[in-house]
Design a protein around this motif. Sequence first.
Motif, PDB file in Angstrom:
ATOM      1  N   THR A  74      39.469 -15.419  91.750  1.00 10.67           N
ATOM      2  CA  THR A  74      39.619 -15.648  93.183  1.00 10.67           C
ATOM      3  C   THR A  74      38.276 -15.528  93.883  1.00 10.67           C
ATOM      4  O   THR A  74      38.128 -15.994  95.002  1.00 10.67           O
ATOM      5  CB  THR A  74      40.617 -14.648  93.799  1.00 10.67           C
ATOM      6  OG1 THR A  74      40.201 -13.319  93.484  1.00 10.67           O
ATOM      7  CG2 THR A  74      42.016 -14.879  93.285  1.00 10.67           C
ATOM      8  N   GLY A  88      51.136 -20.766  90.050  1.00  9.59           N
ATOM      9  CA  GLY A  88      50.071 -21.726  90.338  1.00  9.59           C
ATOM     10  C   GLY A  88      49.663 -22.485  89.085  1.00  9.59           C
ATOM     11  O   GLY A  88      49.437 -23.699  89.136  1.00  9.59           O
ATOM     12  N   THR A 119      38.855 -20.304  96.735  1.00  9.91           N
ATOM     13  CA  THR A 119      40.080 -21.064  96.537  1.00  9.91           C
ATOM     14  C   THR A 119      40.502 -21.652  97.866  1.00  9.91           C
ATOM     15  O   THR A 119      40.595 -20.958  98.870  1.00  9.91           O
ATOM     16  CB  THR A 119      41.204 -20.149  96.001  1.00  9.91           C
ATOM     17  OG1 THR A 119      41.325 -19.012  96.851  1.00  9.91           O
ATOM     18  CG2 THR A 119      40.897 -19.675  94.594  1.00  9.91           C
ATOM     19  N   GLU A 120      40.719 -22.952  97.853  1.00 13.72           N
ATOM     20  CA  GLU A 120      41.169 -23.634  99.054  1.00 13.72           C
ATOM     21  C   GLU A 120      42.330 -24.531  98.693  1.00 13.72           C
ATOM     22  O   GLU A 120      42.384 -25.091  97.605  1.00 13.72           O
ATOM     23  CB  GLU A 120      40.038 -24.477  99.644  1.00 13.72           C
ATOM     24  CG  GLU A 120      38.881 -23.650 100.147  1.00 13.72           C
ATOM     25  CD  GLU A 120      37.783 -24.514 100.733  1.00 13.72           C
ATOM     26  OE1 GLU A 120      38.007 -25.725 100.907  1.00 13.72           O
ATOM     27  OE2 GLU A 120      36.716 -23.975 101.007  1.00 13.72           O
ATOM     28  N   GLY A 121      43.270 -24.666  99.604  1.00 11.20           N
ATOM     29  CA  GLY A 121      44.406 -25.534  99.381  1.00 11.20           C
ATOM     30  C   GLY A 121      45.644 -24.959 100.031  1.00 11.20           C
ATOM     31  O   GLY A 121      45.590 -23.987 100.784  1.00 11.20           O
ATOM     32  N   ASP A 122      46.774 -25.570  99.699  1.00  5.86           N
ATOM     33  CA  ASP A 122      48.047 -25.161 100.268  1.00  5.86           C
ATOM     34  C   ASP A 122      48.781 -24.267  99.283  1.00  5.86           C
ATOM     35  O   ASP A 122      49.073 -24.679  98.160  1.00  5.86           O
ATOM     36  CB  ASP A 122      48.897 -26.392 100.591  1.00  5.86           C
ATOM     37  CG  ASP A 122      50.226 -26.023 101.212  1.00  5.86           C
ATOM     38  OD1 ASP A 122      50.298 -24.969 101.880  1.00  5.86           O
ATOM     39  OD2 ASP A 122      51.195 -26.781 101.027  1.00  5.86           O
ATOM     40  N   ALA A 123      49.070 -23.041  99.696  1.00  8.23           N
ATOM     41  CA  ALA A 123      49.758 -22.083  98.834  1.00  8.23           C
ATOM     42  C   ALA A 123      51.215 -21.923  99.231  1.00  8.23           C
ATOM     43  O   ALA A 123      51.869 -20.975  98.825  1.00  8.23           O
ATOM     44  CB  ALA A 123      49.053 -20.740  98.884  1.00  8.23           C
ATOM     45  N   LYS A 149      46.322 -22.379  90.047  1.00  3.75           N
ATOM     46  CA  LYS A 149      46.396 -23.835  90.123  1.00  3.75           C
ATOM     47  C   LYS A 149      45.055 -24.468  89.729  1.00  3.75           C
ATOM     48  O   LYS A 149      45.010 -25.464  89.010  1.00  3.75           O
ATOM     49  CB  LYS A 149      46.791 -24.251  91.543  1.00  3.75           C
ATOM     50  CG  LYS A 149      47.328 -25.636  91.651  1.00  3.75           C
ATOM     51  CD  LYS A 149      47.967 -25.840  93.009  1.00  3.75           C
ATOM     52  CE  LYS A 149      48.610 -27.204  93.063  1.00  3.75           C
ATOM     53  NZ  LYS A 149      49.264 -27.446  94.336  1.00  3.75           N
ATOM     54  N   LYS A 150      43.971 -23.862  90.184  1.00  4.13           N
ATOM     55  CA  LYS A 150      42.631 -24.359  89.851  1.00  4.13           C
ATOM     56  C   LYS A 150      42.370 -24.251  88.346  1.00  4.13           C
ATOM     57  O   LYS A 150      41.820 -25.169  87.731  1.00  4.13           O
ATOM     58  CB  LYS A 150      41.584 -23.567  90.628  1.00  4.13           C
ATOM     59  CG  LYS A 150      40.175 -24.050  90.458  1.00  4.13           C
ATOM     60  CD  LYS A 150      39.242 -23.240  91.342  1.00  4.13           C
ATOM     61  CE  LYS A 150      37.810 -23.697  91.208  1.00  4.13           C
ATOM     62  NZ  LYS A 150      36.912 -22.913  92.060  1.00  4.13           N
ATOM     63  N   GLU A 196      45.755 -16.482  97.396  1.00  2.00           N
ATOM     64  CA  GLU A 196      44.519 -16.697  96.637  1.00  2.00           C
ATOM     65  C   GLU A 196      44.801 -16.725  95.142  1.00  2.00           C
ATOM     66  O   GLU A 196      44.219 -17.528  94.403  1.00  2.00           O
ATOM     67  CB  GLU A 196      43.501 -15.607  96.961  1.00  2.00           C
ATOM     68  CG  GLU A 196      42.929 -15.700  98.351  1.00  2.00           C
ATOM     69  CD  GLU A 196      41.926 -14.601  98.645  1.00  2.00           C
ATOM     70  OE1 GLU A 196      41.549 -13.871  97.700  1.00  2.00           O
ATOM     71  OE2 GLU A 196      41.533 -14.479  99.806  1.00  2.00           O
ATOM     72  N   TYR A 255      47.628 -17.606  93.671  1.00  2.00           N
ATOM     73  CA  TYR A 255      48.329 -18.861  93.392  1.00  2.00           C
ATOM     74  C   TYR A 255      47.329 -20.012  93.271  1.00  2.00           C
ATOM     75  O   TYR A 255      47.380 -20.802  92.333  1.00  2.00           O
ATOM     76  CB  TYR A 255      49.348 -19.148  94.498  1.00  2.00           C
ATOM     77  CG  TYR A 255      50.019 -20.492  94.374  1.00  2.00           C
ATOM     78  CD1 TYR A 255      51.111 -20.654  93.532  1.00  2.00           C
ATOM     79  CD2 TYR A 255      49.572 -21.589  95.093  1.00  2.00           C
ATOM     80  CE1 TYR A 255      51.726 -21.886  93.407  1.00  2.00           C
ATOM     81  CE2 TYR A 255      50.180 -22.818  94.979  1.00  2.00           C
ATOM     82  CZ  TYR A 255      51.257 -22.964  94.136  1.00  2.00           C
ATOM     83  OH  TYR A 255      51.873 -24.190  94.012  1.00  2.00           O
ATOM     84  N   LEU A 256      46.404 -20.103  94.221  1.00  2.00           N
ATOM     85  CA  LEU A 256      45.429 -21.182  94.217  1.00  2.00           C
ATOM     86  C   LEU A 256      44.464 -21.076  93.038  1.00  2.00           C
ATOM     87  O   LEU A 256      44.051 -22.087  92.465  1.00  2.00           O
ATOM     88  CB  LEU A 256      44.666 -21.198  95.539  1.00  2.00           C
ATOM     89  CG  LEU A 256      45.517 -21.558  96.761  1.00  2.00           C
ATOM     90  CD1 LEU A 256      44.724 -21.351  98.039  1.00  2.00           C
ATOM     91  CD2 LEU A 256      46.043 -22.981  96.668  1.00  2.00           C
TER      92      LEU A 256
END
Length: 125
Positions: free
Chosen positions: A61, A117, A65-69, A84-85, A78, A80-81
């Motif tokens: 983290t 994620g 981390t950027e995006g929709d959680a 996902k990353k 953070e 979750y993202l």
Amino acid sequence: MDIRGRTKQRHRLRTRRHARIRKKIRGTAERPRLVVFRSLRNVEGQLVDDDLGVTLLGVSTRSGTEGDAGERSGKTAEAYLAGKKLAETAVGAEVDEIVFDRGGYPYHGRVRAFAEGARDGGLRF
């Protein structure tokens, strides 16, 4: 028992749980092990090939981390993202199936969000 004693005991018990888990699961080149480490501020994940003893890739983290959680917020979002990353990077490296190692932590909160994620990013486990 003072606060340091309780912290050491909690760490010792988590280490023992992790050792029990590690006896049963093993990562390979085709199906690496996703290891989760949770600190007070961050969550880190690594894909490990235990046969060769190498880390294939890792995400934290701390790396931004950027995006929709979704409905998650704060450190859970953070985590979750970050999961996902990690999944998107792994799928790009042609890894789509893994073994999940929760690292002795309970499967809830940030550890669960990291796993969700990773699943939403395309990993299967």
